[in-house]
Design an enzyme around this catalytic site. Structure first.
Site, PDB file in Angstrom:
ATOM      1  N   TYR A 164      57.598  47.164 -15.590  1.00 41.03           N
ATOM      2  CA  TYR A 164      58.973  47.232 -16.097  1.00 41.03           C
ATOM      3  C   TYR A 164      59.354  48.698 -16.249  1.00 41.03           C
ATOM      4  O   TYR A 164      58.640  49.474 -16.884  1.00 41.03           O
ATOM      5  CB  TYR A 164      59.064  46.516 -17.444  1.00 41.03           C
ATOM      6  CG  TYR A 164      60.459  46.506 -18.021  1.00 41.03           C
ATOM      7  CD1 TYR A 164      61.471  45.741 -17.449  1.00 41.03           C
ATOM      8  CD2 TYR A 164      60.767  47.264 -19.152  1.00 41.03           C
ATOM      9  CE1 TYR A 164      62.752  45.721 -17.981  1.00 41.03           C
ATOM     10  CE2 TYR A 164      62.040  47.248 -19.690  1.00 41.03           C
ATOM     11  CZ  TYR A 164      63.028  46.479 -19.104  1.00 41.03           C
ATOM     12  OH  TYR A 164      64.292  46.465 -19.638  1.00 41.03           O
ATOM     13  N   ASP A 259      55.706  56.145 -14.653  1.00 46.10           N
ATOM     14  CA  ASP A 259      56.573  55.784 -15.771  1.00 46.10           C
ATOM     15  C   ASP A 259      55.696  55.771 -17.017  1.00 46.10           C
ATOM     16  O   ASP A 259      54.987  54.799 -17.286  1.00 46.10           O
ATOM     17  CB  ASP A 259      57.198  54.412 -15.501  1.00 46.10           C
ATOM     18  CG  ASP A 259      58.046  53.930 -16.667  1.00 46.10           C
ATOM     19  OD1 ASP A 259      57.944  54.512 -17.764  1.00 46.10           O
ATOM     20  OD2 ASP A 259      58.788  52.954 -16.474  1.00 46.10           O
ATOM     21  N   LYS A 287      60.148  56.576 -25.727  1.00 44.91           N
ATOM     22  CA  LYS A 287      59.426  56.079 -26.896  1.00 44.91           C
ATOM     23  C   LYS A 287      58.846  57.208 -27.769  1.00 44.91           C
ATOM     24  O   LYS A 287      59.561  57.791 -28.552  1.00 44.91           O
ATOM     25  CB  LYS A 287      58.382  55.064 -26.478  1.00 44.91           C
ATOM     26  CG  LYS A 287      59.057  53.888 -25.701  1.00 44.91           C
ATOM     27  CD  LYS A 287      58.336  52.603 -25.803  1.00 44.91           C
ATOM     28  CE  LYS A 287      58.885  51.538 -24.883  1.00 44.91           C
ATOM     29  NZ  LYS A 287      59.761  50.580 -25.535  1.00 44.91           N
TER      30      LYS A 287
END
Ligand code: HOZ
Length: 448
Positions: A164, A259, A287
């Site tokens: 994702y 990622d 994050k």
């Protein structure tokens, strides 16, 4: 560094409590929310659909604990889906954000703190010579893809099933996280053109990657992966797989993007790049770098990054990019993440994973706890999970029962078996032991 100075929350720094109380106020808010917010939530996995029950509406967080609007207290292992590596409301982060906001919340002009953040990230992560700030992980990966296409003059992007990378069109195919949780087909609204430029291969499938390059020897701009897949549960790369990706992209003139929205500053200061010793061309961050605020970034090779506007022709921009409050919070968090901090995370994860393993083994429940440093997930399966098909085949009904049993006992796990569990430095030994005791209590209920 100071660990968990915000305390243990309502339970006073140790014990779990109160998770089994009423959820009437959460339910009332959820009913109101569904009338005005699709599904009642602003991000799908929060809706608890795959685990059932009422999503808890949160009133506050402190240290390792969350308190919901009904006054129930939980030990939190979601940690805002990863960013809160120091726990909720860490005093240094709160102070940095408050000090910044007192000087103005947004300028739309550069600040000294953005330079410090860029220097901090480029010093920490090998191969990252420049970074650009954005506001979300979706933006970071989407922008990195545009840069890769602009730099190579190629259109195709190769991604892995179950990974994702946010919800931009090019990357939604066979995506993890909410797309996996709800078993959605590839999303309506993504044009055939965008989908046609995305090639999907199985994670850890060398032959699949080789075959994609054989079909498109000069067509693939970029291979993108989560270096540790963490949106289909945690699925590490097979030994040598990231190096294989590095070599095959380099030999075909394609670029490699890690990622690291989940893994960046989580596996260690150098993220997956340092952990695995493989240097990609581009890295996306989110994050942890934002300290719990909307901040993300992408970066990499200087010659590539210089192609971004205004130095180069590849356009990318944002009014809130490098927002001073978010940057202050992110910097405050990154300053505290030293070797001792990562050793502390490791110790906590070791203790928790050992305890959970014992709980499942003691009850005769087949479980695979897959872990890289302080992120892990629990798959109810007999064999280790190496790819998305295997992740889908695990017992998600059993995960839902585990989740509900733990929630009722005051332990807040991710409300989907496709998401990662995060340990923070605010988790006390008493928190971890209470969670292990709860798991020992729940595990026999999972046998049936
Ligand atoms: N995509 C996130 C989990 N991998 C969920 C974000 C959220 O619901 O806040």
């Amino acid at each position: 560094m100071t660990v968990g100075a915000a305390g243990g929350g309502a339970a006073g720094g140790g014990t779990a409590g109160g998770g089994g109380g009423s959820s009437d106020s959460s339910q009332a808010l959820f009913d109101r929310a569904r009338a005005v917010i699709p599904g009642g939530v602003n991000s799908p996995v929060r809706a608890f659909r795959s685990v059932g029950g009422t999503p808890r509406f949160i009133a506050s967080g402190a240290g390792s604990h969350l308190t919901d609007v009904d006054g129930n207290d939980y030990v939190d292992y979601v940690c805002s889906w990863g960013p809160l590596i120091l726990g909720h409301a860490h005093p240094d982060i709160a102070a940095a954000a408050k000090a910044a906001i007192d000087k103005g919340s947004s300028y739309g002009a550069p600040t000294a703190a953005e330079v410090e953040l860029a220097e901090t990230i480029t010093e920490a992560v090998p191969g990252v010579g420049m970074i650009r700030c954005v506001s979300s992980g979706t933006e970071a990966t989407m922008s990195a893809i545009r840069l890769a296409r602009g730099a190579t003059g190629r259109d195709k992007v190769l991604k892995f099933a179950g990974h994702y990378h946010g919800h931009s069109d090019a990357l939604l195919a066979s995506a993890g996280s909410g797309v996996a949780t709800f078993g959605l087909p590839d999303s309506p609204g993504v044009t055939a053109g965008a989908a046609a430029d995305t090639i999907v291969v199985g994670w850890n499938d060398r032959a699949g990657v080789e075959s994609a390059f054989a079909k498109e020897p000069e067509g693939i701009a970029l291979v993108v992966c989560e270096p540790v897949a963490a949106n289909m549960g945690v699925v590490p790369p097979d030994p040598g797989f990231l190096k294989f990706l590095r070599d095959i992209t380099a030999s075909h003139g394609a670029l490699l993007l890690f990622d690291e929205v989940m893994t960046g500053f989580r596996l260690g200061r150098g993220g997956a790049v340092s952990h695995f010793g493989v240097i990609p061309d581009l890295v996306a961050f989110g994050k942890v770098v934002g300290g719990g605020f909307p901040l993300a970034a992408f970066g990499g090779r200087v010659d590539l990054m210089r192609r971004l506007a205004p130095e180069g022709p590849v356009y990318q921009a944002g009014t809130l990019s490098g927002n001073p409050v978010a940057v202050a919070a992110g910097l405050a968090q990154l300053r505290l993440l030293d070797d001792e901090a990562y050793a502390g995370l490791q110790r906590r994860a070791d203790r928790l994973i050992r305890g959970l393993s014992d709980a499942f083994a003691g009850a005769g429940v087949a479980a695979q706890i897959q872990r890289v440093n302080s992120m892990f997930s629990v798959f109810f399966a007999n064999e280790p999970v190496r790819d998305y098909d295997a992740a889908k085949a695990t017992d998600h009904g059993r995960y839902a029962r585990f989740f509900q049993g733990m929630l009722a006992r005051g332990h807040y796990l991710p409300p989907s078996g496709y998401e990662a569990v995060f340990v923070s430095l605010a988790h006390s030994e008493a928190d971890l032991d209470a969670t292990i005791a709860a798991a020992k209590d729940v595990a026999p209920e999972l046998v049936a």
